[in-house]
Design a protein around this motif. Structure first.
Motif, PDB file in Angstrom:
ATOM      1  N   GLU A 188       0.418  -1.043   0.234  1.00 38.84           N
ATOM      2  CA  GLU A 188       0.112  -0.298   0.132  1.00 38.84           C
ATOM      3  C   GLU A 188       0.427   1.447   0.344  1.00 38.84           C
ATOM      4  OE1 GLU A 188      -2.589  -0.598  -0.858  1.00 38.84           O
ATOM      5  OE2 GLU A 188      -3.223  -2.793   0.093  1.00 38.84           O
TER       6      GLU A 188
ATOM      7  N   THR B 155      -3.534   3.090   6.015  1.00 40.93           N
ATOM      8  CA  THR B 155      -3.340   2.496   4.364  1.00 40.93           C
ATOM      9  C   THR B 155      -5.024   3.092   3.851  1.00 40.93           C
ATOM     10  OG1 THR B 155      -4.700   0.762   5.107  1.00 40.93           O
ATOM     11  CG2 THR B 155      -2.068   0.188   4.937  1.00 40.93           C
TER      12      THR B 155
ATOM     13  N   GLY C 168      -5.526  -0.033  -0.010  1.00 41.92           N
ATOM     14  CA  GLY C 168      -4.820   1.023  -0.280  1.00 41.92           C
ATOM     15  C   GLY C 168      -5.878   2.191  -0.291  1.00 41.92           C
TER      16      GLY C 168
END
Length: 260
Positions: A22, A89, A203
């Motif tokens: 992410e 994230t 994410g």
């Protein structure tokens, strides 16, 4: 820079997403929120420094009860790290769910800090008392985490917890309950405010949620600055009989007991 996209109908793309770090979302968080992030890490580091003293004390005494106190408090710090990683994230609901465990873990560590019987429930307006830590050790239904805030409230004076402390924990649990169960709050966490109707898989960073992200970091920072005092209190409960034990630095305005 636009967020990366994946084709969720492609198994190979899903495998890549599952192993993604992410990075795009995390870079966006650091670009916009580096100051509160660094402040949080400074406060969290102080918690881990305090934890070293508690771990050393627990290692010297090494009883079941003391092990539970140390394990719950270490879990609090670990969950704070995990929750913040999830936050970075963009996964607010998952981050909030773990924060509920932080709140419950704080209460349970304090409840395990005594060998005295505590009020664990009420029946016909009469208190039911037991050794809380034994109930936890035996995985008794009366020592489940969701009950811990009320149980801490009933025993606050005995445990040296301030009224302001219990109320703060109660309000925090109430706040994070919304992230722990499916509902409109968890839906909102997944929808882009900047692009209504757009859902994110994996994410994300939504600049329209910047105030919410910042509030979450500031809230964690404030909690981390209180925890060293609590950890010191728990460490002192591990000292030999007769030692002076300080009052816990934890929040709360106690409510009346609830009959169960």
């Amino acid at each position: 820079m636009p967020p990366p996209t994946i084709d969720p109908t492609d198994p190979e793309a899903l495998v890549k997403e599952l192993f993604s770090d992410e990075r795009w979302a995390k870079d966006q968080f650091f670009e916009h929120l580096s100051d509160p992030l660094l402040a949080l890490c400074e406060a969290l580091a102080g918690c881990f420094r305090s934890m070293e003293r508690l771990k050393n004390a627990a290692g010297q005494i090494n009883t079941q009860r003391i092990s539970l106190v140390a394990a719950f408090m270490y879990g609090v710090l670990d969950d704070l790290v995990i929750s913040t990683k999830l936050l970075l994230t963009g996964k607010l609901s998952a981050a909030g769910n773990v924060m509920r465990q932080v709140v419950e873990g704080i209460a349970m560590s304090i409840l395990c800090s005594t060998d005295d019987p505590l009020i664990i429930a009420w029946k016909k307006k009469k208190p039911i008392k037991a050794l809380y830590w034994q109930k936890v050790w035996n995985e008794d239904q009366q020592a489940q985490g969701y009950l811990a805030i009320d149980q801490l409230n009933w025993n606050a004076d005995k445990l040296g917890v301030t009224d302001a402390g219990v109320e703060q924990l109660r309000q925090a649990k109430k706040r994070y309950n919304a992230y722990s169960h499916c509902g409109t709050t968890t839906i909102t966490c997944r929808v882009s405010i900047e692009e209504p109707g757009v859902f994110h898989l994996g994410g994300e960073f939504d600049e329209a949620k910047l105030d919410l992200y910042r509030a979450e970091l500031v809230s964690r920072n404030a909690l981390c600055r209180l925890l060293p005092g609590l950890i010191q209190h728990l460490t002192e409960t591990m000292t030999p009989p007769g030692a002076v034990v300080a009052r816990a630095v934890v929040p709360a305005q106690r409510a009346d007991h609830q009959e169960q």
